[in-house]
Design a protein around this motif. Structure first.
Motif, PDB file in Angstrom:
ATOM      1  N   MET A  99       0.862  -1.109  -0.073  1.00  0.00           N
ATOM      2  CA  MET A  99       0.160   0.221  -0.097  1.00  0.00           C
ATOM      3  C   MET A  99       0.776   0.989   0.280  1.00  0.00           C
ATOM      4  SD  MET A  99      -3.242  -0.589   2.356  1.00  0.00           S
ATOM      5  CE  MET A  99      -4.046  -2.133   2.428  1.00  0.00           C
ATOM      6  N   ALA A 154      -6.780   0.068  -1.936  1.00  0.00           N
ATOM      7  CA  ALA A 154      -8.661  -0.517  -1.830  1.00  0.00           C
ATOM      8  C   ALA A 154      -8.079  -1.993  -2.704  1.00  0.00           C
ATOM      9  CB  ALA A 154      -9.178   0.035  -2.434  1.00  0.00           C
ATOM     10  N   ASP A 155      -7.001  -1.453  -3.904  1.00  0.00           N
ATOM     11  CA  ASP A 155      -7.676  -3.375  -5.281  1.00  0.00           C
ATOM     12  C   ASP A 155      -6.135  -4.334  -4.251  1.00  0.00           C
ATOM     13  OD1 ASP A 155      -8.304  -1.984  -7.713  1.00  0.00           O
ATOM     14  OD2 ASP A 155      -6.285  -1.453  -7.399  1.00  0.00           O
ATOM     15  N   LEU A 156      -5.506  -3.674  -3.032  1.00  0.00           N
ATOM     16  CA  LEU A 156      -5.235  -4.973  -2.782  1.00  0.00           C
ATOM     17  C   LEU A 156      -5.543  -5.500  -1.027  1.00  0.00           C
ATOM     18  CD1 LEU A 156      -1.224  -2.746  -2.068  1.00  0.00           C
ATOM     19  CD2 LEU A 156      -1.882  -5.318  -3.068  1.00  0.00           C
ATOM     20  N   ALA A 196      -8.520  -5.869  -1.746  1.00  0.00           N
ATOM     21  CA  ALA A 196      -9.649  -6.838  -2.613  1.00  0.00           C
ATOM     22  C   ALA A 196      -8.934  -8.086  -2.732  1.00  0.00           C
ATOM     23  CB  ALA A 196     -10.423  -6.051  -3.970  1.00  0.00           C
ATOM     24  N   ILE A 197      -7.917  -8.250  -3.372  1.00  0.00           N
ATOM     25  CA  ILE A 197      -6.731  -9.407  -3.660  1.00  0.00           C
ATOM     26  C   ILE A 197      -6.110 -10.146  -2.457  1.00  0.00           C
ATOM     27  CG2 ILE A 197      -4.833 -10.027  -4.203  1.00  0.00           C
ATOM     28  CD1 ILE A 197      -5.237  -7.496  -6.838  1.00  0.00           C
ATOM     29  N   HIS A 201      -8.320 -10.415   0.252  1.00  0.00           N
ATOM     30  CA  HIS A 201      -9.370 -10.569   1.363  1.00  0.00           C
ATOM     31  C   HIS A 201      -9.531 -10.047   2.016  1.00  0.00           C
ATOM     32  CE1 HIS A 201     -11.456 -12.932  -2.145  1.00  0.00           C
ATOM     33  NE2 HIS A 201     -10.234 -12.750  -2.425  1.00  0.00           N
ATOM     34  N   LYS A 261     -11.110  -7.605   4.958  1.00  0.00           N
ATOM     35  CA  LYS A 261     -12.679  -6.562   5.247  1.00  0.00           C
ATOM     36  C   LYS A 261     -12.335  -5.181   5.277  1.00  0.00           C
ATOM     37  CE  LYS A 261     -17.047  -6.863   6.663  1.00  0.00           C
ATOM     38  NZ  LYS A 261     -18.177  -6.506   5.389  1.00  0.00           N
ATOM     39  N   LEU A 262     -13.081  -5.076   3.723  1.00  0.00           N
ATOM     40  CA  LEU A 262     -13.662  -2.902   3.780  1.00  0.00           C
ATOM     41  C   LEU A 262     -14.664  -2.687   4.636  1.00  0.00           C
ATOM     42  CD1 LEU A 262     -12.636  -0.886   1.843  1.00  0.00           C
ATOM     43  CD2 LEU A 262     -15.192  -1.554   0.642  1.00  0.00           C
ATOM     44  N   PRO A 288     -12.667   3.191  -1.742  1.00  0.00           N
ATOM     45  CA  PRO A 288     -12.449   4.704  -0.929  1.00  0.00           C
ATOM     46  C   PRO A 288     -13.454   5.726  -1.529  1.00  0.00           C
ATOM     47  CG  PRO A 288     -11.675   3.414  -2.997  1.00  0.00           C
ATOM     48  CD  PRO A 288     -12.383   2.774  -2.630  1.00  0.00           C
TER      49      PRO A 288
END
Lengths: 308, 308, 308, 308
Positions: A147, A230-232, A234-235, A237, A239-240, A244
């Motif tokens: 990140m 954010a991509d990291l 998701a990739i 997994h 928990k968001l 953004p």
């Protein structure tokens, strides 16, 4: 020196559940460097763009959350001055000896404020073994990874009596308050507080239970880095929580997510350049959702309910 | 308040040749707002993200260049303290009465330092009629236009005796010096100086002629804005000096160009977050080209030769 | 299928001087993956976002430059059609058998056009072992590294008789020409040519010596990646030609630099979305400097003088 | 010409409730130009980076939604070919005469497909009065404003029988299908379809009610523009659906919001460069939430429920 009193939040010690898995997240996803380990098994970490010995400590425990946050102050004299002012303010201060528990750190003073959080102050800390280049300096030694977190940025603490806490930060830490949120009857619901040009070094939200941490934040350089984070998430997994998005409060762009132990991390970017002479920004409580989550304009329940 | 002494460079008065054409550039390309005009025909301007009455003044003259730069200090007591320290340092100080020449500004003190530049200080200035939102604030009132300059950021001054000037900024303005460049025999060739977290509020380069301005800078929020500024330079057939590029010094991304009167403007973005406790970055003179123009690594002649 | 004839430039074979040092640049700075090596010591590489077996081949030689570029065409029938049209156009075609010299590639046809460049066509190539995710796909398998080059993008070829070359690309490859530059007497000086929505798949500049390559380009996703590429050029002490800047021609943002063997690489980003029904953009020769280097508006000598 | 058959979706006619308020949104927030009005009160609009006469038409009606979408095809011969293939496929085709209802447009053919949507095709349309520069072209005539929408990009249509619709787009429009989502029993739930390098020109989702529009999309150049669009949504109190986020499907970054009449607009950026020879990406229905909203990984109810 341009600054008085507190320079910045420089150290956070966190409780984590699964040390290996959580450490992997901080190192390989957030992008921190492991600096060392203590004899009692805590792991010392730092961001690539920080000079001091370490800034994040993970301690294995049965419950996630915050042990304490520590602020670096301008110099040894300031350290003693703030210690004295803290005692005069009414908080009991404990001295922690140099290198006692935090390798590389000089003497620290610890005390617990009304919100139930332990704060610490220190003026002396060794430089890290690997700090940013300073002699005909390149912009970094190695391309930042994951990140690309540049530094520990700020904290949001939940607890009771934030009026007093805000007054403490102003009177004792010599900070100022660029932005606040008030209830309809004029009581403080939240305050964003800084000792520098950063939009906030810490913030408080009024909350009945003491000693809770909503999140702590790493600084990212660009909105593109926010996307990458954010991509990291998701990739890998993770928990968001949200993002953004943009905070209207501080104007920063942001993501909240939970690391594997359940501590909420913010990857924060931007924010206005604060000055103590600028007018204070004021939010009404019924606009707080918009202030926090500018694009949807609506409060999300997890913001008020989930803390560690 | 977190800060002592100087808060920031808050005002610059420039000499311009063709007032209408130059004003058009500042308003419609750089994106400033015209705040008003003085009885003697000077034009008052400000950036959309500034709170104070105005920050840039254009004065029609037969030669381009800098009249003076003024720093806002923390409060009235600080103003008097710095005035006294300035006199003790050896510079003669003149008092400028409130609203005298600069509408909206309180009392100012003016003095000329060894490099031949007039500096001023003030603690009191009216808020602008149109300043950033503060009540349940949106991030701006109107979508920023043109280059989207957010604020006056810093200056680079050329003149003789910068050792003394640097000492003055430290001892009297209570600033610190995150980055310097030295000649092989250890003399100061250039110094980047700040009173806050900004990587620089001003800088000096040693130069035989007194009172020269290399450039003054507006701050842009993003590298995308730097591209947009370059596009506007091209479309409007302004004269580019260099960029987009990165300064290794301060780490900011940048463009230099000349406005129609020949004053060099920088549109500057980024830069590290400076702290007085971080080690000073030091450049060797033979690496200055790389420090300034990181990608080519080579000095460009105009940097050393063209000043106003 | 939406496309006829040529799909894209899919393969380039380059001559390099110091194989190890140059390979290190492509892998660790530009960010390509090494796919394999041939029995005669050539190294096969690909970008992370490409599906086909490989796209870049390095061959150790005593002189840097281009061996050939190869275009992937829609299917086997199209391959034979283009072969026939090429012969009818007047170029002698040689058949290269499957896996002969280029592992993973099916039958190719090779021919040399008037400008002295060898072109090849093929319709069949194996998928790479590691290609982008396709089943509930993440956006990548691994975070892109180095300059984060996504794909081989285009070539700029220098040679004599580009009028004929342009006609060949239109009549035989079924491409179109979104942008051109003409001399005052109406002769073609340069042409940008594409078979798809990309602003260009290749370009020609009229030049007396045959078979020269000005540069080949990798695609970067964002202007932020262009900055990152420039930072890596600086940190790794590669030789910058120009940039970051914008081409008014194609509108792309760009950097030119030389890899260690002296081949010029472009890291290209953006560019308009081209369509064959849009009007052709036309440049006068005396505006070519502005067309190429939009911000300075001036031709740089190396653009016309340095080729491999 | 590189392309066969359909070039792109070039025209959309929308039903809106409050014409003035909705028009204000398209012009002053999204950033379109008003091209003209028809005698029956419809408003013609276009994006700044489009060449053709207009691309968006607003028609006042009692219910929001889509009248029709029209595709530009390669040339007059292609137009007749597709018309014939459409009739052979089984759809009744109606001819719309030149300038009849859509000023500037040549002959169109209209037909309704199985999903209940009216599609149209045309090959001939006048250039707009104000189209992008083509002679020694600057990158734009005027700095783009508002959300800086560059062009009409794609549509998502909801209706029954998308298997047939997909087959029609392939067989008659000569498009291909880079990405699909299937139910556990192997039925098509959604398909993303393109005739060019764009990741999609249109998409279908299987839905019981015919003729519904989920959204239509404008293209934005950068992730920074996505942020700017979100800021404008917030400041103008438009209703956000979701975003900024990323679609794993097509990889684009995105915001969905509703314009004042309730039509959902997407501001879409990025997306992979599609080619017909790349493997098709395939999603399982239970992963569709992740495919659409990559960061949260969860379906949002409004995606499946709210259409016009």
């Amino acid at each position: 020196m341009g600054f008085t009193a507190t320079l910045r939040p420089g150290l956070i010690q966190l409780r984590v559940l699964d040390l290996d898995k959580t450490l992997d997240c901080y190192k390989n996803i957030v992008g921190l460097d492991e600096v060392g380990r203590t004899s009692d098994g805590r792991v010392l970490l730092k961001c690539y763009d920080e000079f001091d010995h370490h800034s994040v400590v993970l301690r294995k425990a049965s419950e996630a959350g915050l042990d304490y946050v520590a602020f670096k102050v301008a110099d040894a004299k300031t350290l003693e001055d703030i210690k004295a002012k803290t005692e005069k303010f009414g908080y009991k201060v404990t001295e922690l000896k140099a290198n006692d528990e935090q390798p590389g750190f000089g003497k620290r003073y610890a005390f617990t404020i009304c919100t139930g959080h332990q704060l610490q102050i220190y003026s002396d800390v060794e430089l890290a073994k690997k700090f940013p280049p300073i002699k005909n300096p390149d912009i970094w030694h190695e391309q930042p990874r994951g990140m690309r977190a540049t530094r520990l940025d700020h904290f949001l603490l939940y607890g009771p009596g934030i009026d007093e806490a805000e007054r403490f930060m102003k009177e004792v830490f010599d900070m100022y308050v660029p932005e606040v949120c008030n209830t309809p009857d004029g009581k403080r619901l939240a305050a964003w507080i800084t000792g520098s040009n950063k939009a906030h070094d810490l913030a408080f939200v009024e909350y009945p239970k003491p000693g809770k941490m909503h999140h702590f934040a790493f600084f990212l350089e660009t909105w593109q880095d926010v996307l990458n984070a954010a991509d990291l998430i998701a990739i890998n997994h993770l928990k968001l929580d949200i993002g953004p998005t943009r905070h209207a409060i501080t104007r920063g762009t942001t993501i909240y997510f939970w690391e594997p132990s359940g501590n909420r991390i913010e990857t924060y970017c931007g924010g206005y350049t604060a000055y103590p002479d600028n007018p204070q920004r004021v939010w009404d409580a019924d606009q707080l959702g918009r202030g926090l989550f500018y694009f949807s304009g609506e409060m999300i329940p997890s913001f008020l309910e989930v803390v560690t």
